[in-house]
Enzyme design. Structure first.
Site, PDB file in Angstrom:
ATOM      1  N   GLY A 190       0.737  -1.180   0.122  1.00  0.00           N
ATOM      2  CA  GLY A 190      -0.074  -0.038   0.112  1.00  0.00           C
ATOM      3  C   GLY A 190       0.762   1.257   0.149  1.00  0.00           C
ATOM      4  N   LYS A 191       0.324   2.243  -0.201  1.00  0.00           N
ATOM      5  CA  LYS A 191       0.849   3.661   0.006  1.00  0.00           C
ATOM      6  C   LYS A 191       0.123   4.669   0.074  1.00  0.00           C
ATOM      7  CE  LYS A 191       5.536   4.844  -0.533  1.00  0.00           C
ATOM      8  NZ  LYS A 191       6.676   3.843  -0.400  1.00  0.00           N
TER       9      LYS A 191
END
Ligand code: GLU
Length: 419
Positions: free
Chosen positions: A105-106
């Site tokens: 994720g980011k």
């Protein structure tokens, strides 16, 4: 960034390049090229002068087949939806190549934090944490630091989350300060993995790292720690470093730690007394050195610069610093590139150790952290070079993706699809 490579398209191209060497169905692969979901939100906070300002923010959860989504949150004016998507995808393959039980994720906020007071940055951070609260958690999605964020922001996010949830959950976020449940060795971990990758790479290629000339583009946490450790632990000779204000050069090498102190005191590496010459960033990237470490942002080396790169080996401390076109040119000119998803994976690896320690409420010594990190990076390096040789590949990035995609696909297929 109109004529710049779109990082999300770069990611998809990297996956396609590796897929050609994998026995993976087209429809399964298609899934691995798009995020599962993205939160896009507008954070409105009161500034110190009483006016309101709204900041756009994102969190992309790319793939969770191997475990909770994992990846940092960056604060930068250049943050965009496609950048966050790309960065979250790179996290999927990064956690897979080092074989830690996470997805990718980011997140990011479109902000230049230097233009705001500490109190304003805290309000934006707590506002983002409030928006993130329903989708993050120790078993769901675990953010961490990235460009322009660090322990301070992680502590605020943890505190906001725990207050709203009326619980203690230090493992909801990593990269915290030690007293807030952080891990020994986490701050140094990204640069340490770059140093370890450089060590393994030189050994694998039969080159001597001792005395080797090294140029480092970007002197934030990743670049400055990598430079210092390459000097201290490998006896490399750091001859050039840069930041957004310019680059410094001394053919005999200089004290990388002192250059960092100079930057901390003055705001820039330029003007450092150990340097003989000042260069532009582009001149640094095209120096005739043994090792080049891009440690700033995406797209630092595009096709034009790649034509002039004279380094023998490139070890990527930044995420996505080489565009796919530039990659092709470097492969062609036999510059050996060791990819970001291995060379900067120390950050997320020690984040994993932090999360394990948080969940056990049992904390490790720095020595144990560094030993475990060394084991993880060297094992990943061996998996990468095995794939490189077995598949007769032309570059190490493709080898890294071959290993990583295989692991993600296996997890997905073992789970099966439902409904
Ligand atoms: N932001 C770092 C990265 O790009 C660390 C992520 C993490 O620790 O989760 O790998």
């Amino acid at each position: 960034m109109s004529d710049e490579a779109n990082p999300f398209e770069s990611l998809q191209e990297q996956i396609d390049d590796a897929a050609a060497h994998l026995d993976v169905r087209e429809d399964v692969l298609e899934r691995l090229k798009h995020p599962e979901r993205i939160l896009e939100t507008n954070l409105t906070i009161e500034l110190d002068d009483g006016s309101l300002e709204t900041f756009k923010a994102f969190r992309s959860q790319f793939n969770g087949d191997r475990g909770p989504y994992k990846g940092g949150i960056r604060y930068h004016p250049g943050v965009s939806r496609d950048e966050v998507k790309a960065l979250s995808g790179w996290m999927v393959y990064k956690t897979a190549i080092v074989d830690i039980p996470y997805g990718g994720g980011k997140g990011g906020i479109v902000i230049d934090p230097r233009e705001y007071s500490d109190a304003e940055v805290e309000r934006v951070t707590r506002s983002f944490a409030t928006e993130l609260r329903p989708i993050i958690g120790e078993n769901k999605d675990i953010p961490a630091p990235d460009v322009n964020t660090g322990q301070r922001e992680m502590n605020w996010i943890k505190d906001t989350y725990e207050k709203l949830e009326n619980t203690t959950a230090p493992g909801v976020i990593t990269g915290k300060a030690l007293d807030s449940g952080g891990s020994a060795g986490r701050v140094e971990a990204t640069g340490r993995s770059t140093m370890l990758t450089a060590r393994e790479a030189f050994q694998y290629l039969g080159k001597d790292i001792e005395g080797a000339s090294v140029a480092v583009q970007g002197y934030g946490n990743a670049g400055s720690v990598a430079a210092r450790l390459i000097e201290e632990e490998l006896d490399g000779r750091v001859v050039a470093v840069s930041d957004s204000s310019g680059a410094i050069y001394n053919e005999d090498g200089f004290d990388a730690a002192a250059a960092k102190d100079h930057k901390d005191e003055t705001g820039s590496v330029t003007g450092f007394e150990g340097a003989e010459e000042e260069l532009t960033n582009e001149e640094l990237l095209t120096l005739d050195v043994d090792l080049l470490v891009p440690a700033a942002l995406e797209n630092a080396i595009d096709a034009d610069i790649a034509e002039d790169v004279r380094a023998d080996v490139v070890v990527e401390a930044a995420n996505g610093p080489i565009t796919p076109d530039a990659d092709d040119i470097l492969t062609e000119s036999e510059v050996e590139v060791f990819p970001d998803i291995l060379a900067n994976a120390g950050g997320v690896t020690v984040s994993y150790f932090e999360w394990v320690q948080n969940r056990q409420r049992f904390y490790w010594t720095e020595e144990r952290v560094n030993d475990e990190l060394e084991r993880v990076i060297t094992e990943a390096f061996d998996a990468l070079t095995d794939a490189y040789e077995e598949n007769d590949l032309s570059n190490f990035r493709t080898a890294a993706y071959v290993v990583a995609i295989r692991r993600v696909v296996d997890a997905f297929q073992q789970g099966g699809s439902w409904p």
